[in-house]
Design a protein around this motif. Structure first.
Motif, PDB file in Angstrom:
ATOM      1  N   MET A 125       0.815  -1.209   0.000  1.00 18.53           N
ATOM      2  CA  MET A 125       0.000   0.000   0.000  1.00 18.53           C
ATOM      3  C   MET A 125       0.850   1.262   0.000  1.00 18.53           C
ATOM      4  SD  MET A 125      -3.352  -0.452  -0.049  1.00 18.53           S
ATOM      5  CE  MET A 125      -3.967   1.070   0.699  1.00 18.53           C
ATOM      6  N   LEU A 126       1.937   1.273   0.779  1.00 21.55           N
ATOM      7  CA  LEU A 126       2.673   2.502   1.054  1.00 21.55           C
ATOM      8  C   LEU A 126       3.976   2.626   0.265  1.00 21.55           C
ATOM      9  CD1 LEU A 126       2.165   2.430   4.919  1.00 21.55           C
ATOM     10  CD2 LEU A 126       0.916   3.864   3.275  1.00 21.55           C
ATOM     11  N   GLY A 127       4.531   1.514  -0.212  1.00 18.46           N
ATOM     12  CA  GLY A 127       5.767   1.566  -0.988  1.00 18.46           C
ATOM     13  C   GLY A 127       6.993   1.905  -0.186  1.00 18.46           C
ATOM     14  N   SER A 128       6.903   1.780   1.138  1.00 18.68           N
ATOM     15  CA  SER A 128       8.008   2.161   2.020  1.00 18.68           C
ATOM     16  C   SER A 128       8.112   1.161   3.152  1.00 18.68           C
ATOM     17  CB  SER A 128       7.776   3.563   2.594  1.00 18.68           C
ATOM     18  OG  SER A 128       8.571   3.796   3.751  1.00 18.68           O
ATOM     19  N   ALA A 129       9.314   0.635   3.373  1.00 22.94           N
ATOM     20  CA  ALA A 129       9.525  -0.289   4.476  1.00 22.94           C
ATOM     21  C   ALA A 129       9.340   0.405   5.812  1.00 22.94           C
ATOM     22  CB  ALA A 129      10.929  -0.884   4.376  1.00 22.94           C
ATOM     23  N   PHE A 130       9.849   1.636   5.918  1.00 20.05           N
ATOM     24  CA  PHE A 130       9.709   2.376   7.174  1.00 20.05           C
ATOM     25  C   PHE A 130       8.245   2.694   7.462  1.00 20.05           C
ATOM     26  CE2 PHE A 130      14.150   3.411   6.061  1.00 20.05           C
ATOM     27  CZ  PHE A 130      14.766   3.053   7.250  1.00 20.05           C
ATOM     28  N   ASP A 131       7.518   3.172   6.452  1.00 20.74           N
ATOM     29  CA  ASP A 131       6.104   3.488   6.643  1.00 20.74           C
ATOM     30  C   ASP A 131       5.299   2.230   6.957  1.00 20.74           C
ATOM     31  OD1 ASP A 131       6.685   6.115   6.177  1.00 20.74           O
ATOM     32  OD2 ASP A 131       5.729   6.219   4.206  1.00 20.74           O
ATOM     33  N   ALA A 132       5.653   1.120   6.332  1.00 15.61           N
ATOM     34  CA  ALA A 132       4.937  -0.125   6.598  1.00 15.61           C
ATOM     35  C   ALA A 132       5.110  -0.542   8.058  1.00 15.61           C
ATOM     36  CB  ALA A 132       5.427  -1.228   5.667  1.00 15.61           C
ATOM     37  N   GLU A 133       6.324  -0.414   8.566  1.00  6.68           N
ATOM     38  CA  GLU A 133       6.556  -0.751   9.968  1.00  6.68           C
ATOM     39  C   GLU A 133       5.728   0.150  10.879  1.00  6.68           C
ATOM     40  OE1 GLU A 133       8.377  -3.190  11.431  1.00  6.68           O
ATOM     41  OE2 GLU A 133       8.733  -4.037   9.442  1.00  6.68           O
ATOM     42  N   ASP A 134       5.703   1.435  10.570  1.00  7.82           N
ATOM     43  CA  ASP A 134       4.906   2.370  11.373  1.00  7.82           C
ATOM     44  C   ASP A 134       3.422   2.024  11.314  1.00  7.82           C
ATOM     45  OD1 ASP A 134       7.202   3.737  12.066  1.00  7.82           O
ATOM     46  OD2 ASP A 134       6.896   5.360  10.617  1.00  7.82           O
ATOM     47  N   ALA A 135       2.947   1.687  10.116  1.00  5.28           N
ATOM     48  CA  ALA A 135       1.529   1.367   9.942  1.00  5.28           C
ATOM     49  C   ALA A 135       1.146   0.112  10.711  1.00  5.28           C
ATOM     50  CB  ALA A 135       1.204   1.202   8.458  1.00  5.28           C
ATOM     51  N   VAL A 136       2.004  -0.892  10.701  1.00  2.74           N
ATOM     52  CA  VAL A 136       1.707  -2.121  11.431  1.00  2.74           C
ATOM     53  C   VAL A 136       1.715  -1.866  12.934  1.00  2.74           C
ATOM     54  CG1 VAL A 136       2.528  -4.456  11.954  1.00  2.74           C
ATOM     55  CG2 VAL A 136       2.501  -3.636   9.596  1.00  2.74           C
ATOM     56  N   GLN A 137       2.676  -1.081  13.389  1.00  5.93           N
ATOM     57  CA  GLN A 137       2.706  -0.753  14.814  1.00  5.93           C
ATOM     58  C   GLN A 137       1.417  -0.048  15.233  1.00  5.93           C
ATOM     59  OE1 GLN A 137       5.194  -2.831  16.037  1.00  5.93           O
ATOM     60  NE2 GLN A 137       5.461  -1.156  17.490  1.00  5.93           N
ATOM     61  N   GLU A 138       0.971   0.897  14.410  1.00  7.95           N
ATOM     62  CA  GLU A 138      -0.257   1.624  14.717  1.00  7.95           C
ATOM     63  C   GLU A 138      -1.461   0.694  14.658  1.00  7.95           C
ATOM     64  OE1 GLU A 138      -2.916   4.705  15.633  1.00  7.95           O
ATOM     65  OE2 GLU A 138      -0.724   4.532  15.893  1.00  7.95           O
ATOM     66  N   THR A 139      -1.468  -0.224  13.704  1.00  6.76           N
ATOM     67  CA  THR A 139      -2.563  -1.184  13.598  1.00  6.76           C
ATOM     68  C   THR A 139      -2.667  -2.044  14.852  1.00  6.76           C
ATOM     69  OG1 THR A 139      -2.431  -1.285  11.184  1.00  6.76           O
ATOM     70  CG2 THR A 139      -3.411  -3.187  12.289  1.00  6.76           C
ATOM     71  N   LEU A 140      -1.539  -2.585  15.287  1.00  8.27           N
ATOM     72  CA  LEU A 140      -1.550  -3.453  16.461  1.00  8.27           C
ATOM     73  C   LEU A 140      -1.883  -2.676  17.729  1.00  8.27           C
ATOM     74  CD1 LEU A 140       1.527  -5.732  15.657  1.00  8.27           C
ATOM     75  CD2 LEU A 140      -0.886  -6.095  15.129  1.00  8.27           C
ATOM     76  N   LEU A 141      -1.434  -1.417  17.802  1.00  6.63           N
ATOM     77  CA  LEU A 141      -1.770  -0.585  18.955  1.00  6.63           C
ATOM     78  C   LEU A 141      -3.271  -0.324  19.006  1.00  6.63           C
ATOM     79  CD1 LEU A 141      -0.843   1.121  21.368  1.00  6.63           C
ATOM     80  CD2 LEU A 141      -0.464   3.026  19.779  1.00  6.63           C
ATOM     81  N   ARG A 142      -3.864  -0.007  17.849  1.00  3.10           N
ATOM     82  CA  ARG A 142      -5.313   0.231  17.803  1.00  3.10           C
ATOM     83  C   ARG A 142      -6.075  -1.045  18.146  1.00  3.10           C
ATOM     84  NH1 ARG A 142      -6.709   4.133  12.571  1.00  3.10           N
ATOM     85  NH2 ARG A 142      -5.109   5.714  12.974  1.00  3.10           N
ATOM     86  N   ALA A 143      -5.571  -2.184  17.682  1.00  5.48           N
ATOM     87  CA  ALA A 143      -6.223  -3.452  17.994  1.00  5.48           C
ATOM     88  C   ALA A 143      -6.182  -3.711  19.499  1.00  5.48           C
ATOM     89  CB  ALA A 143      -5.561  -4.594  17.229  1.00  5.48           C
ATOM     90  N   TRP A 144      -5.035  -3.469  20.094  1.00  2.16           N
ATOM     91  CA  TRP A 144      -4.899  -3.679  21.541  1.00  2.16           C
ATOM     92  C   TRP A 144      -5.856  -2.776  22.308  1.00  2.16           C
ATOM     93  CZ3 TRP A 144      -2.276  -7.231  24.335  1.00  2.16           C
ATOM     94  CH2 TRP A 144      -2.167  -7.005  25.717  1.00  2.16           C
ATOM     95  N   ARG A 145      -5.910  -1.523  21.889  1.00  5.67           N
ATOM     96  CA  ARG A 145      -6.776  -0.575  22.595  1.00  5.67           C
ATOM     97  C   ARG A 145      -8.253  -0.866  22.360  1.00  5.67           C
ATOM     98  NH1 ARG A 145      -3.538   5.025  21.030  1.00  5.67           N
ATOM     99  NH2 ARG A 145      -1.946   4.922  22.677  1.00  5.67           N
TER     100      ARG A 145
END
Length: 337
Positions: free
Chosen positions: A37-57
């Motif tokens: 989706m993002l074309g960036s390894a760094f952005d992908a890592e950030d997006a996954v971290q945010e996804t898992l954080l939202r899931a936890w919350r």
């Protein structure tokens, strides 16, 4: 790559104590999705971290009426769509100018910020180690640099539709539910996305299988590069080979110009050492260059190669050495052979 319907529902919700290992089990495929989706390894890592954080919350609101995997993809899609708002697409140097550059030092004057460029992704973070061979092949094909670059030409929602339908094999009804739209709208978006991809170069060119012949080609490439034998090197290149080096806008086309660059402005690469790494479903190398104190070898680039018809078709050198740390690549150079 498993399908969305293969993941069973989680009855009665997920207890917080059980959530962390369940989330961790989906990290790899979510990283692959966010990277496409993002074309960036760094952005992908950030997006996954945010996804898992939202899931936890948000676990208290998840009652198991849908599969945990589907719920996570819904969160990840929303995160990616938000991140893409107002952003320019990630590009390769060939996307920014219609004609190749001259193989001269002055061509290095034009460079752009790191967030301009399509970034590579290490295979270990996004590709399944096992599974149905057909699904594994689709996953590998869908992280090729040419394919991920082409995805960036799609509007974000079309991009999500195409990845979910064509790569992850979701049904149109499932994608419609995730995106809050209709099945007809999903099918229309997929048709438009396919039409756009059909106009992009290299998307339909199947990657060369890394059979014994191509392994010999790669071994010869390493030997020629490390010995800096340009006569030997040029024999490995396709006539229409391209070379590019983000963050520079410079890109070269043709074996003669690539070798002219190597003999001219790129001469500092003489004495380099390469070590195989696995990037974007294809052959690649970590590249150490002798530019440290006293000519010591230091990390310089990650080289991704694209092969075609028994020759090197494209050389992309990603010069952002932060990628080494992100991917966990040891910075210690291998011994010279």
């Amino acid at each position: 790559m498993t399908t969305s319907t293969a993941t069973s529902s989680v009855p009665g919700g997920v207890a917080p104590a059980d959530l962390e290992p369940r989330l961790a089990a989906h990290r790899g495929e979510l990283t692959g999705y966010c990277y496409r989706m993002l074309g960036s390894a760094f952005d992908a890592e950030d997006a996954v971290q945010e996804t898992l954080l939202r899931a936890w919350r948000g676990i208290d609101g998840f009652e198991g009426r849908s599969a945990l995997r589907s719920w996570l993809y819904r969160i990840a899609t929303n995160v990616c769509l938000t991140m893409l708002e107002g952003r320019s697409r990630r590009a390769r140097p060939m996307d920014l100018s219609a004609s190749a550059w001259e193989p001269v030092e002055a061509s290095l004057a034009a460079r752009r910020p790191e967030d301009t460029w399509l970034e590579p992704m290490v295979d270990a973070r996004v590709l399944p180690e096992a599974g149905d061979p057909a699904d594994v092949a689709v996953a590998r094909e869908s992280v090729r640099l040419a394919f991920v670059a082409a995805l960036q030409h799609l509007p974000p929602r079309q991009r999500a539709v195409l990845v979910l339908r064509e790569v992850l094999r979701w049904r149109a009804e499932e994608v419609a539910e995730l995106l809050g739209t209709t099945t007809a709208s999903v099918n229309s978006a997929l048709q438009r996305a396919r039409a756009t991809l059909a106009t992009r170069p290299d998307v339909d060119a199947p990657p060369a299988p890394l059979d014994a012949r191509h392994q010999r080609l790669l071994d010869e490439y390493v030997a020629a590069f490390e010995s800096y034998d340009m006569q030997r090197f040029v024999a490995l290149l396709a006539d229409d080979v391209t070379q590019n080096m983000p963050p520079f806008e410079l890109w070269l086309e043709g074996a003669d110009d690539v070798v002219a660059w190597m003999r001219g402005p790129g001469r500092q690469c003489e004495g380099s050492v390469l070590k195989p790494v696995a990037l974007n479903g294809g052959p690649a190398f970590a590249h150490w260059k002798p530019i440290g104190p006293g000519g010591s070898l230091v990390p310089f680039a990650l080289q991704a190669l694209e092969l075609r018809d028994g020759r090197i078709h494209r050389i992309t050198s990603f010069l952002d050495t932060r990628l080494w740390d992100l991917f966990g690549i040891d910075r210690t150079p291998p011994a010279r052979t």
